[in-house]
Design a protein around this motif. Structure first.
Motif, PDB file in Angstrom:
ATOM      1  N   HIS C 179       0.848  -1.186   0.000  1.00 31.24           N
ATOM      2  CA  HIS C 179       0.000   0.000   0.000  1.00 31.24           C
ATOM      3  C   HIS C 179       0.887   1.239   0.000  1.00 31.24           C
ATOM      4  O   HIS C 179       2.079   1.148   0.271  1.00 31.24           O
ATOM      5  CB  HIS C 179      -0.891   0.034   1.244  1.00 31.24           C
ATOM      6  N   CYS C 214      -4.479   5.938  -0.148  1.00 29.84           N
ATOM      7  CA  CYS C 214      -3.545   4.898  -0.528  1.00 29.84           C
ATOM      8  C   CYS C 214      -3.113   5.159  -1.964  1.00 29.84           C
ATOM      9  O   CYS C 214      -3.953   5.329  -2.845  1.00 29.84           O
ATOM     10  CB  CYS C 214      -4.204   3.535  -0.415  1.00 29.84           C
ATOM     11  N   ALA C 216      -0.656   3.202  -3.706  1.00 28.78           N
ATOM     12  CA  ALA C 216      -0.183   2.037  -4.460  1.00 28.78           C
ATOM     13  C   ALA C 216      -1.335   1.086  -4.727  1.00 28.78           C
ATOM     14  O   ALA C 216      -2.095   0.748  -3.811  1.00 28.78           O
ATOM     15  CB  ALA C 216       0.913   1.317  -3.687  1.00 28.78           C
ATOM     16  N   LEU C 217      -1.453   0.644  -5.967  1.00 31.36           N
ATOM     17  CA  LEU C 217      -2.533  -0.274  -6.336  1.00 31.36           C
ATOM     18  C   LEU C 217      -2.502  -1.487  -5.420  1.00 31.36           C
ATOM     19  O   LEU C 217      -1.495  -2.178  -5.313  1.00 31.36           O
ATOM     20  CB  LEU C 217      -2.363  -0.729  -7.784  1.00 31.36           C
ATOM     21  N   CYS C 218      -3.645  -1.730  -4.732  1.00 30.89           N
ATOM     22  CA  CYS C 218      -3.639  -2.803  -3.750  1.00 30.89           C
ATOM     23  C   CYS C 218      -4.847  -3.705  -3.913  1.00 30.89           C
ATOM     24  O   CYS C 218      -5.284  -4.357  -2.984  1.00 30.89           O
ATOM     25  CB  CYS C 218      -3.589  -2.222  -2.342  1.00 30.89           C
ATOM     26  N   HIS C 222      -8.792  -0.274  -4.017  1.00 32.70           N
ATOM     27  CA  HIS C 222      -7.660   0.645  -3.848  1.00 32.70           C
ATOM     28  C   HIS C 222      -8.125   2.102  -3.884  1.00 32.70           C
ATOM     29  O   HIS C 222      -7.667   2.938  -3.110  1.00 32.70           O
ATOM     30  CB  HIS C 222      -6.636   0.360  -4.947  1.00 32.70           C
ATOM     31  N   MET C 225      -9.501   3.621  -0.481  1.00 33.50           N
ATOM     32  CA  MET C 225      -8.762   3.406   0.769  1.00 33.50           C
ATOM     33  C   MET C 225      -8.271   4.746   1.301  1.00 33.50           C
ATOM     34  O   MET C 225      -7.091   5.055   1.324  1.00 33.50           O
ATOM     35  CB  MET C 225      -7.590   2.455   0.482  1.00 33.50           C
TER      36      MET C 225
HETATM   37 CU1  CUA Z   1      -4.081   0.253  -0.416  1.00 36.52          CU
HETATM   38 CU2  CUA Z   1      -4.091   1.068  -2.547  1.00 36.52          CU
END
Ligand code: CUA
Ligand code: HEA
Ligand code: HEA
Ligand SMILES: [Cu+2]
Lengths: 202, 566, 247
Positions: C179, C214, C216-218, C222, C225
């Motif tokens: 993340h 967030c 970063a692709l999670c 995503h 977040m």
């Molecule tokens: Cu956690 Cu994007």
């Protein structure tokens, strides 16, 4: 072949004068260029090995990992010797002694084959698997991908034997056997490195 | 002894000219040919189709982002769309278009060779590429959908438990296939360039385009195998329970990033260098001058390649696990050889006689767009700035400007420049110029607002944003620009259609070209050349056509120049 | 006479240009070029570095484009002409100049980068406040050293409360995938990585509420977040903390 491909100085199968090219064959150059990418491929695996090793929490290799260093050592020696026999085959072919070249290739093939056989035995006997831990994953990926390369070389040798036994005035034959020898030496050298990091770290 | 004499024996055993007429045609030709020209064209058309498909995905992405809370596509579909958009554009368009298409077609011609060193391997490369492309697209038809973890496929998001299903596996296989395709093409091109050069064509007389392809090939040999290795490890993690990237088994997720970017950064230069090569051909021809500072350009290319293997962690500044000053310094340094190239191109035009034909317009679009993207790349190379905008639209804007600058503007410059060579026909100049104008305005309108969007804190890879981010209007501008760009490609398709239906003969050498590819008929016969002009400089055809201004006459020109000035 | 006039004109033109350029540069020094001023001392250090890079970028790109534009106009093919220009291949001094000047610029940029970077990545050994932040799919947990813990619940975004003008040390980890802990107004983001612990400091300078997200692709959610950051005075912060502890 293209107008600029290698000029063969002489091609007389009874003659003992070595048949050489005035420069490496096109196939040989291509093989070397390709082997540089193979080198990077194995470098990627080694990079993974050293990264995971340096990040390991406990001892390396982890407790419970046992490998037969001596047995693999013997087969390492056999594989290394097979480079010598392969080179001998190239010399024989360069001198136009095709029968002899075939015999040396068969010997190389046998040695390489026994190496693979040993690896199969080893794979079935070790007490860990690829999913045990990172070392297990590395062990199987690295030996497996290397083994695949060895097998590819053996298949190449089979084709080479057929070719050497066939048509006598085959101008493409020598570049092929030389190129296969480059490949074989490369695969051997990679194994020495693999053996050192996987087996000799105990 | 002339080269023509030397070559004459060739046409006997190869059938020379006549071969062309007796050989297979149509679909069958496409399926079985090992002729570098047929394969080169197939590569170009296939990759352009992939570009249109990936571009159509971008249209959906942009449509989704016109409002803060649109529901045009689901979250899952959105993630799949940008993943495949990015993957296709990079692996299936930008790379193969230049390195599979232009390089295949042009490089043997430029060095006076009859074909590639290994024609059958060449055909294999093409078919691996096509198979890879179809494999990647087929992910959309699996029950779980296509891969949805971004083109970078970060572990552990790409693990089986986080990304189950066949889509991700198809993506992995597709990347591996195109990777092998690229490696084989690299082997082929490098061997061809070293081995099949016409007599007299020394390394320092090679056209810059050929040089760039050689260096690109070397970068491919360095970078792609690492990607292949990483993909194999990822696959082993997904299906054999291996622990390369899982913390619990002693693996390391950050290792994925290191392996991926060790490939990924050279990859972006693998995508850029071929187009630099194209630009280095178009500018001299349309300025009627030799390239300025030839050796400097070659060394700059080598320097870029060298540096690009040591900067990968600038994509990982925010991981907190990398040596910031080292990677920052090397990344900043890349600006120097790249700048050398830009200034070299401007200096080539200096004092020239510049003709604004469509290829040249696209080159200008390239220069503007690329330098903009490059300068913002330099900002990203400073870790503090990267902390502020990493994974935001600022980065998206940066890489589209460099990528579109190279692959689209550079690519279409090459396309229009060599179109007469490939087809023997002329495109319609006015439609070409219209396409350029629309693409240029469209691209700028799409990506300039994205810098601001990123600076205001909108992350990438999100289908929704907040009204309070104040990015709605900017996103709408961007979308309008994207559709304008899309329309520019429709103009291109119309141009191609007209040129196909109502052909206008172009002649063998419509631009007064400098290099050997223009020394044969357009399109060239089966084995390319009936005779070659003598090669005494980097511009053999110019020398032949303008003997009074020939390059070989002005050897040691720098010295003489000074003498003249005195 | 007329020629004389022309020359004068040109000089005035140049002066005007120079003045305009100066004006742009001066006014840029106060502009943030679309970026945030930075609501922490670290973020402000980034903002001024960004400013410097932006000005350099404008100058470099400006000169490049001016050169390009000049060449395109000056050396365009005129209608009906067919001229073969002088075939110049190289000019060593020119090449050296356009290699060396970028090297010098890059060295300068690097020096400022390192200075700013050291300020931003410095972690204090005795911070006023410590927070452990855990990222997970798809939410956040903020745990203060006295045990107070705030966590995402359903559609409710959690709020991170920080004291102004005091240094907060953050310890960042991830529970599952990668993340990105990102506060745009602070000009700062850092990955939350499984298996790696990250440390960094914030020293907020302005009170207020900011968006955090967030980066970063999670995975699937995503994009949602999010969290918020509220910077309050130290006394408000202490009372908030004790209140939370009691609750
Ligand atoms: Cu956690 Cu994007
Ligand atoms: C063709 C592709 C291409 C090219 C050529 C470049 C070129 C550069 N890129 Fe880019 N980059 C990408 C494609 C490319 N990039 C992609 C795809 C990503 C995102 C990947 C992802 O996350 O999905 C990315 C991301 C990216 C990042 C990571 C950002 C992040 O994720 O947070 C960084 C950081 O350093 C960076 C830096 C650079 C630099 C310094 C250059 C330099 O090479 C630029 C050099 C050029 C110039 C500077 C202009 C001309 C020069 C002059 C006029 C001379 C004078 C100039 C000066 C002295 C400043 N790039
Ligand atoms: C060469 C590379 C390249 C090119 C040319 C483009 C072109 C475009 N890109 Fe792409 N893009 C990437 C490479 C590229 N992109 C990468 C690597 C990513 C990152 C992926 C990731 O995050 O993992 C990305 C991500 C990306 C995003 C971010 C998504 C997100 O993070 O949420 C966006 C958003 O605006 C975008 C938009 C566009 C647009 C509008 C175009 C336009 O220029 C496109 C122009 C339009 C066309 C070319 C289409 C024309 C279509 C027709 C005429 C219809 C005919 C159709 C058929 C015949 C089928 N791209
Ligand atoms: Cu990079």
């Amino acid at each position: 072949m293209g107008y600029m491909s290698q000029t063969i100085v002489s091609h007389n199968s009874q003659e003992s004068e070595p048949i050489r090219f005035n420069r490496p064959s096109m196939l040989g150059v291509g093989t070397m260029v390709w082997l540089s990418s193979e080198l990077m491929f194995f470098s990627g695996l080694f990079a993974a090995y050293f990264t995971l090793r340096s990040g390991a929490k406990g001892p390396w290799p982890p407790a419970g990992i046992k490998l037969d260093v001596l047995q693999s050592g013997i087969f390492t020696l056999i594989l290394v010797m097979s480079s010598v026999t392969m080179q001998k085959a190239v010399f024989e072919a360069e001198h136009g002694r095709r029968k002899s070249a075939i015999r040396w290739i068969v010997l190389t093939l046998t040695m390489g084959g026994s190496f693979v056989a040993n690896q199969v035995v080893e794979w079935t006997h070790v007490a860990f698997s690829a999913s045990t831990n990172a070392f297990g994953s590395l062990f199987f990926i690295m030996t497996g991908l290397h083994g695949l390369h060895v097998i590819l070389g053996l298949v190449g040798m089979l084709f080479l034997i057929v070719r050497l036994a066939g048509r006598t005035n085959d101008p493409g034959e020598l570049p092929v056997i030389q190129s296969l020898s480059y490949y074989w030496h490369f695969v051997d050298v990679v194994w020495i490195a693999l053996y050192s990091v996987l087996f000799l770290t105990h | 002894m002339t080269i023509a004499e030397e070559r004459s024996d060739l046409s006997h055993d190869e059938g020379g000219h006549e071969h062309d007429h007796g050989g297979p045609r149509g679909i069958y030709l496409w399926l079985t040919s090992t002729d570098h020209k047929v394969i080169g064209k197939s590569y170009m058309y296939t990759s352009l189709i992939f570009m249109l498909i990936a571009g159509a995905m971008a249209m959906i992405i942009r449509a989704q982002l016109t409002g803060p809370n649109n529901h045009l596509v689901s979250q899952q579909t959105y993630n799949e769309l940008f993943t495949i958009h990015g993957s296709m554009m990079l692996y299936l368009f930008a790379g193969p278009f230049a390195f599979g298409g232009f390089a295949n077609y042009i490089l043997p011609l430029q060095i006076g060779a009859p074909d590639m060193a290994f024609p059958r391997l060449n055909a294999l490369s093409y078919w691996l590429f096509v198979t890879g492309g179809i494999t990647m697209l087929s992910g959309f038809f699996t029950s779980g959908g296509a891969a949805a973890f971004g083109w970078v496929s970060y572990a552990p998001l790409s693990s089986y438990s986080n990304s189950p299903g066949a889509g991700p596996d198809l993506w992995i296989v597709a990347i591996a296939l195109t990777g092998f395709s690229g490696i084989f093409t690299a082997v082929n091109l490098i061997t061809t360039a070293f081995y099949l050069r016409a007599p007299g064509l020394t390394m320092f007389r090679l056209p810059i385009f050929t040089w760039n392809m050689i260096v690109t090939g070397m970068l491919i040999l360095i970078a792609f195998p690492i990607l292949t290795a990483a993909m194999i490890m990822l696959y082993a993690d997904r299906h054999f329970g291996a622990h390369f990237f899982t913390v619990s088994g002693g693996g390391s997720p950050v290792m994925w990033q290191n392996l991926f970017w060790f490939f990924g950064h050279p990859e972006v230069y693998i995508l850029a260098l071929p187009y630099f090569g194209i630009v280095s051909e178009v500018i001299p021809v349309f300025s009627r001058k030799p390239i300025f500072g030839y050796k400097g350009l070659v060394f700059a290319t080598l320097a870029i390649a060298g540096l690009s293997t040591g900067v990968w962690a600038h994509h990982m500044f925010t991981t907190g696990t990398v040596l910031l000053p080292f990677f920052s310094a090397l990344s900043l340094l890349i600006a120097v050889p790249t700048g050398v190239k830009v200034f070299t191109w401007i200096a080539t035009m200096w004092g020239g006689d510049i003709e604004f034909k469509t290829p040249m317009l696209f080159v200008i679009g390239f220069l503007f767009t690329f330098v903009m993207g490059g300068v913002t790349g330099v900002m990203l190379a400073a870790p503090p700035i990267d902390f502020a905008v990493h994974d935001t639209y600022f980065v998206v804007a940066h890489f589209h400007q460099v990528l579109a600058g190279t692959a689209v503007f550079g690519g279409f410059a090459g396309f229009f420049y060599w179109y007469p060579k490939l087809t023997g026909r002329m495109y319609r100049e006015s439609l070409g110029k219209l396409q350029f104008l629309m693409a240029f305005v469209g691209f700028s309108l799409t990506f300039f607002p994205q810098y601001l969007i990123g600076l205001r804190g909108m992350p990438r890879r999100v289908p929704v944003y907040l009204v309070s981010d104040h990015v709605t209007f900017l996103n709408q501008l961007s979308t309008v620009g994207a559709f304008l760009t899309g329309a520019s490609f429709v103009v291109w398709l119309i141009n191609m259609w007209i040129s196909w239906k109502k052909p206008v003969a172009a002649g063998d050498n419509p631009w007064d070209g400098h290099t050997l590819e223009w020394a044969t008929s357009s399109p060239p016969p089966h084995h390319n050349f009936v005779s070659l002009p003598p090669i005494r400089s980097a511009r053999p055809l110019w020398d032949a056509n303008h003997p009074e201004h020939a390059d070989y006459k002005s050897h040691g020109l720098e010295v003489r120049d000074h003498e003249v000035k005195k | 006479m007329s020629i004389f006039n022309f020359v004068k004109e040109r000089h005035r033109g140049r002066k005007g240009l120079a003045l305009a350029a100066l004006a742009i540069v001066l006014s840029s020094c106060s502009s943030t070029f679309g970026g945030y001023k930075g609501a922490t001392t670290q973020g402000q250090s980034e903002a001024s570095l960004y400013q410097g890079f932006m000005i350099t970028g404008i100058v470099v790109a400006g000169i490049t484009f001016l050169g390009l534009f000049y060449v395109l106009v000056r050396f365009r093919r005129r209608k009906g002409t067919n001229r073969i220009p002088a075939q110049r291949h190289s000019n060593l001094p020119v090449e050296v100049i356009y290699t060396v000047i970028p090297v010098l610029i890059v060295i300068g940029l690097f020096v400022f980068t390192v200075r700013s970077e050291n300020k931003i990545t410095q972690v204090s050994s005795n911070p006023n406040v410590s927070v452990d932040i855990t990222a997970f799919q798809w939410g956040w947990r903020f745990t203060y050293s006295n045990g107070v813990s705030i966590v995402s619940q359903g559609a409710n975004y959690p709020q991170l409360v920080l004291p102004a003008n005091e240094t907060t040390k953050v310890t960042l980890v991830s529970q599952d995938v990668v993340h990105g802990f990102y506060i745009p107004a602070f000009n700062f983001s850092r990955y939350a990585l499984p298996g790696v612990t990250n440390y960094f400091d914030f020293t907020p300078t302005n009170t207020g509420t900011y968006v955090g997200r967030c980066s970063a692709l999670c995975g699937l959610y995503h994009g949602e977040m999010l969290f918020s950051v509220r910077v309050v005075t130290p006394t408000q912060f202490q009372s908030w903390l004790t209140q939370q502890k009691a609750a």
